[in-house]
Design an enzyme around this catalytic site. Structure first.
Site, PDB file in Angstrom:
ATOM      1  N   HIS A 150       0.798  -1.126   0.041  1.00  0.00           N
ATOM      2  CA  HIS A 150       0.229  -0.082  -0.148  1.00  0.00           C
ATOM      3  C   HIS A 150       1.104   1.221   0.009  1.00  0.00           C
ATOM      4  CE1 HIS A 150      -3.805   2.458   1.546  1.00  0.00           C
ATOM      5  NE2 HIS A 150      -2.509   3.114   1.765  1.00  0.00           N
ATOM      6  N   GLU A 151       1.743   1.334   0.966  1.00  0.00           N
ATOM      7  CA  GLU A 151       2.749   2.492   1.111  1.00  0.00           C
ATOM      8  C   GLU A 151       3.518   2.602  -0.227  1.00  0.00           C
ATOM      9  OE1 GLU A 151       0.974   2.568   4.625  1.00  0.00           O
ATOM     10  OE2 GLU A 151       1.775   4.182   3.229  1.00  0.00           O
ATOM     11  N   HIS A 154       1.743   4.072  -2.895  1.00  0.00           N
ATOM     12  CA  HIS A 154       1.428   5.790  -2.915  1.00  0.00           C
ATOM     13  C   HIS A 154       2.623   6.414  -3.731  1.00  0.00           C
ATOM     14  CE1 HIS A 154      -1.977   6.367  -0.445  1.00  0.00           C
ATOM     15  NE2 HIS A 154      -1.330   5.808   0.576  1.00  0.00           N
ATOM     16  N   TYR A 165      -4.202  14.232  -3.036  1.00  0.00           N
ATOM     17  CA  TYR A 165      -4.663  13.483  -1.925  1.00  0.00           C
ATOM     18  C   TYR A 165      -5.716  14.298  -0.888  1.00  0.00           C
ATOM     19  CZ  TYR A 165      -3.793   9.863   1.721  1.00  0.00           C
ATOM     20  OH  TYR A 165      -3.977   8.869   2.517  1.00  0.00           O
ATOM     21  N   GLU A 174      -5.797   6.386  -2.375  1.00  0.00           N
ATOM     22  CA  GLU A 174      -5.872   5.371  -1.322  1.00  0.00           C
ATOM     23  C   GLU A 174      -6.401   4.033  -1.902  1.00  0.00           C
ATOM     24  OE1 GLU A 174      -5.334   4.736   1.822  1.00  0.00           O
ATOM     25  OE2 GLU A 174      -4.028   6.407   1.433  1.00  0.00           O
ATOM     26  N   TYR A 203      -3.465  -5.654  12.263  1.00  0.00           N
ATOM     27  CA  TYR A 203      -4.597  -4.899  12.742  1.00  0.00           C
ATOM     28  C   TYR A 203      -5.100  -5.392  14.083  1.00  0.00           C
ATOM     29  CZ  TYR A 203      -8.742  -2.144  13.093  1.00  0.00           C
ATOM     30  OH  TYR A 203      -9.960  -1.221  13.639  1.00  0.00           O
ATOM     31  N   ASP A 244     -10.195  13.490   7.326  1.00  0.00           N
ATOM     32  CA  ASP A 244      -9.913  12.370   6.554  1.00  0.00           C
ATOM     33  C   ASP A 244      -9.526  12.978   5.263  1.00  0.00           C
ATOM     34  OD1 ASP A 244      -8.383  10.118   5.892  1.00  0.00           O
ATOM     35  OD2 ASP A 244     -10.438   9.135   5.323  1.00  0.00           O
ATOM     36  N   HIS A 249      -9.738   7.669   3.204  1.00  0.00           N
ATOM     37  CA  HIS A 249      -9.753   6.431   3.765  1.00  0.00           C
ATOM     38  C   HIS A 249     -11.080   5.860   3.924  1.00  0.00           C
ATOM     39  CE1 HIS A 249      -5.865   7.894   4.957  1.00  0.00           C
ATOM     40  NE2 HIS A 249      -5.444   6.767   4.652  1.00  0.00           N
TER      41      HIS A 249
HETATM   42  C1  LIG Z   1      -3.250  -0.077   4.585  1.00  0.00           C
HETATM   43  C2  LIG Z   1      -2.167   1.060   5.107  1.00  0.00           C
HETATM   44  C3  LIG Z   1      -2.600   2.237   5.605  1.00  0.00           C
HETATM   45  O1  LIG Z   1      -3.935   2.485   5.486  1.00  0.00           O
HETATM   46  O2  LIG Z   1      -1.673   2.966   6.304  1.00  0.00           O
HETATM   47  C4  LIG Z   1      -2.253   4.214   6.871  1.00  0.00           C
HETATM   48  C5  LIG Z   1      -2.326   3.832   8.082  1.00  0.00           C
HETATM   49  C6  LIG Z   1      -2.478   2.684   9.134  1.00  0.00           C
HETATM   50  C7  LIG Z   1      -2.947   5.122   8.921  1.00  0.00           C
HETATM   51  C8  LIG Z   1      -3.025   6.389   8.157  1.00  0.00           C
HETATM   52  C9  LIG Z   1      -2.584   6.562   6.848  1.00  0.00           C
HETATM   53  C10 LIG Z   1      -2.122   5.392   6.057  1.00  0.00           C
HETATM   54  C11 LIG Z   1      -1.869   5.198   4.756  1.00  0.00           C
HETATM   55  O3  LIG Z   1      -0.995   4.834   4.216  1.00  0.00           O
HETATM   56  O4  LIG Z   1      -2.779   5.764   3.943  1.00  0.00           O
HETATM   57 ZN   LIG Z   2      -2.725   4.967   2.151  1.00  0.00          ZN
END
Ligand SMILES: CCC(=O)Oc1c(C)cccc1C(=O)O
Ligand SMILES: [Zn+2]
Ligand SMILES: [Ca+2]
Length: 336
Positions: A150-151, A154, A165, A174, A203, A244, A249
């Site tokens: 995921h990261e 980005h 964003y 996202e 999680y 957000d 998200h």
């Molecule tokens: C799936 C990864 C994810 O969502 O990471 C985030 C978390 C845990 C908190 C805030 C932002 C992010 C992100 O990478 O968007």
């Molecule tokens: Zn993200």
């Protein structure tokens, strides 16, 4: 992080490396000069980043497991984009690598672990991936494979469409990260119901079976629905507030569910629109081509529908099953 035991104790990188101006005695570093990915750490809770060395190349120290996980994750993400989409690294040219070079390492795509203290977050900061250890309750260390992907996605998005964003373009940013998080996990471990859960490996370590987000069921109806994990899966339910970054998200649930229906097929519980699945491989090809060739910073949900249709047409033809199912997947979630 036990899903990465396979990486434990294997040689990540060995040999004599030059550190700064002096050549060190031979040590083992999580730095892969072929893929050009490297993993570094913050000293617990400080802002000092340093390279991690090991003398016997068996990385089983309690403080080494996050290193192994982050490094394994980055390596697998590199392999997925190279092998499946012919993309070399995050920027398409084997980088970005400037961060490591400026911090004493060879030019590497860098992951930093142990950020801050009990930090329930992971992020791409424009040049590298960064992971917190989590507080042990909401999150275990956030170095699970789908989060690493995921990261890093980005980063790919930044070099391609560079989706702004916030609001709908941010929710697409996202969503594309969740989609490739799922696809990398599937690439390494094969497809399972976990593929469509995001962050399930780190999680709430005290609760099994739950996840940060659910592409197959954004509403997370599996545990009584309408919980804190409740995200929309239809355009009529989109969040229009300002938190957000305008729900990036939250509204990601809508394109996430469109991708899930395109890959796996199904009938949308609200719109009743049926989608014939085309499989995650073809769906992933359409999603990658849309990001790389058709989407831009200001693309909204209607624009993403058009981009994926253009990609499906270019890849498979305008009257292909893949094109038709892309149309119905967006129709199912109320877009276009
Ligand atoms: C799936 C990864 C994810 O969502 O990471 C985030 C978390 C845990 C908190 C805030 C932002 C992010 C992100 O990478 O968007
Ligand atoms: Zn993200
Ligand atoms: Ca997953």
């Amino acid at each position: 992080y036990d899903n990465l035991q396979t990486a434990q104790g294997t040689s990540l990188y060995s040999g004599t490396v030059t550190i700064g101006t002096s050549v060190s005695a031979s040590k083992y570093y999580p730095e892969d000069l072929t893929r050009k990915v490297g993993t570094f750490t913050y000293a617990n809770g400080t802002s000092t980043v340093y390279r991690i060395a090991d003398t016997d190349d068996v990385w089983n120290g309690s403080d080494q497991r996050v290193v192994v996980d982050a490094h394994f994750g980055a390596s697998m993400v590199y392999d997925y984009f190279k092998t499946v989409h012919g993309r070399n690294g995050i920027d398409g040219a084997g980088g970005p690598t400037a961060y490591a070079a400026a911090n004493g390492g060879a030019g590497l795509i860098s992951s930093i672990v142990r950020y801050s203290t009990a930090y329930n977050n992971a992020f791409w900061d424009g040049t590298k991936m960064t992971y917190g250890d989590g507080d042990g309750s909401t999150f275990a260390p956030l170095v699970s494979l789908d989060i690493a992907a995921h990261e890093m996605t980005h980063g790919v998005t930044q070099y391609e469409a560079n989706l702004t964003y916030q609001n709908e373009s941010g929710a697409l940013n996202e969503s594309w990260s969740d989609v490739f998080g799922a696809l990398v996990e599937r690439y390494v471990y094969g497809e399972s119901t976990d593929t469509w859960k995001i962050g399930e490996d780190c999680y709430t370590p005290g609760t099994s079976g739950d996840a940060l987000r659910y592409m197959d069921d954004p509403h997370d109806a599996s545990n009584g629905g309408y919980t804190s994990n409740d995200d929309p899966d239809h355009y009529s339910e989109r969040y229009t507030g300002t938190s957000d970054n305008g729900g990036v998200h939250i509204n990601s649930g809508i394109p996430n569910h469109a991708f899930y229906l395109l890959a796996k097929g199904g009938t949308h519980h609200l719109s009743g629109v049926a989608v014939t699945g085309i499989g995650a491989d073809d769906a992933g090809k359409i999603w990658y081509k849309a990001l790389a060739d058709y989407m831009t910073a200001s693309t909204n949900f209607a624009g993403a529908r058009q981009a994926t249709l253009s990609a499906a047409s270019a890849l498979f033809g305008g009257s292909s099953a893949q094109y038709t199912s892309t149309q119905s997947a967006w129709c199912a979630v109320g877009v276009g």
